[in-house]
Each structure stands twice: as C-alpha cells, then as structure tokens.
Design an enzyme around this catalytic site. Structure first.
Site, PDB file in Angstrom:
ATOM      1  N   GLY A 111       5.461   2.088  -2.794  1.00  0.00           N
ATOM      2  CA  GLY A 111       5.017   3.313  -3.431  1.00  0.00           C
ATOM      3  C   GLY A 111       3.568   3.382  -3.839  1.00  0.00           C
ATOM      4  CB  SER A 112       0.601   4.442  -3.553  1.00  0.00           C
ATOM      5  OG  SER A 112      -0.564   5.098  -4.017  1.00  0.00           O
TER       6      SER A 112
END
Length: 136
Positions: free
Chosen positions: A62-63
């Site tokens: 994730g980002s």
C-alpha cells in the site's frame, strides 16, 4: 484452460501476454509512471515492463500514491492492458476510476486468486468483458 475472474472494474474484452508477478509490489516507487518499468530494486521482476501486459498481481504494497502512479501510466499510454488482482485494491482501482472520469481509455480490472495467476505467466491470454480468461 479457462478461468473465471470476478469483475472489479468492467471494460472491453482484452488480449495480451500476462506478466504474473511473483511478489507483491508498490506502484509508488516500484513502477516508473513514465515508462511502466518495474524499478523497485528488491522486486523479483525488476526491469520487466507492465505497459501493454495483462498484469497479474499476487498482492500490492500500500501507498495512497499508487492510484496517482496508475493514473499517470494510463495518461502516458503505458498502463497494463488489464489488471488481475488476488484481492481488490481500492487505491489502485481509484486510479482507474479517476482516469475514466477524465475520459481516458482504461484497462478493466478483475479479481483472480494468486494461485490461478501463476498458470498464466508469460502466456498469451484473452479476457472477455464477462471475466472469462482463456489461454490462446
């Protein structure tokens, strides 16, 4: 061989060579938004390119910026032909939704378990608009 994928973001039927990643990836810092090259030095597929490929993702790292990277890939004409995700990634899907809202041609996205993705690696596959995947 024929598989059925769940539609996450509908689109037209597509065909192409499948790049089935062997490890999760972060689009932010992992994929060059201008070229589509995998640039993460630690990723097993470093140097391969997602542009014009059916991209099978066993997972994502994730980002919240990943959606912007995918949006840039679409805008640059360097996006994958389709996304096959082990699990839906709302951040990546957001990038595709925004691209569509901007009137850009976007790849469809599907859910396909990682175990099924492996059999598609480096093979030419076709995906119908209904999510039926066949090896050509």
């Amino acid at each position: 061989m024929e598989l059925k994928a769940e539609i996450l973001l509908p689109g037209h039927a597509v065909a192409g060579v499948c790049l089935a990643l062997t490890a999760p990836i972060s689009f932010w810092g992992g994929v060059d938004p201008a070229s589509g090259a995998i640039i993460d030095a630690r990723h097993p597929e470093r140097g391969r390119n997602v542009a014009g490929r059916i991209l099978a993702l066993p997972g994502t790292i994730g980002s919240s910026s990943a959606s912007a990277v995918l949006l840039e890939l679409v805008h640059a004409g360097r996006a994958p032909t389709a996304l096959l995700m082990d699990a839906p990634d709302a951040i990546l899907l957001l990038g595709l939704v925004v691209a569509r809202e901007m009137g850009w041609s976007t790849p469809p996205a599907f859910r396909l378990p990682a175990a099924d993705q492996k059999a598609l690696a480096d093979r030419r596959v076709a995906i119908s608009a209904q999510g039926v995947i066949s090896v050509e």
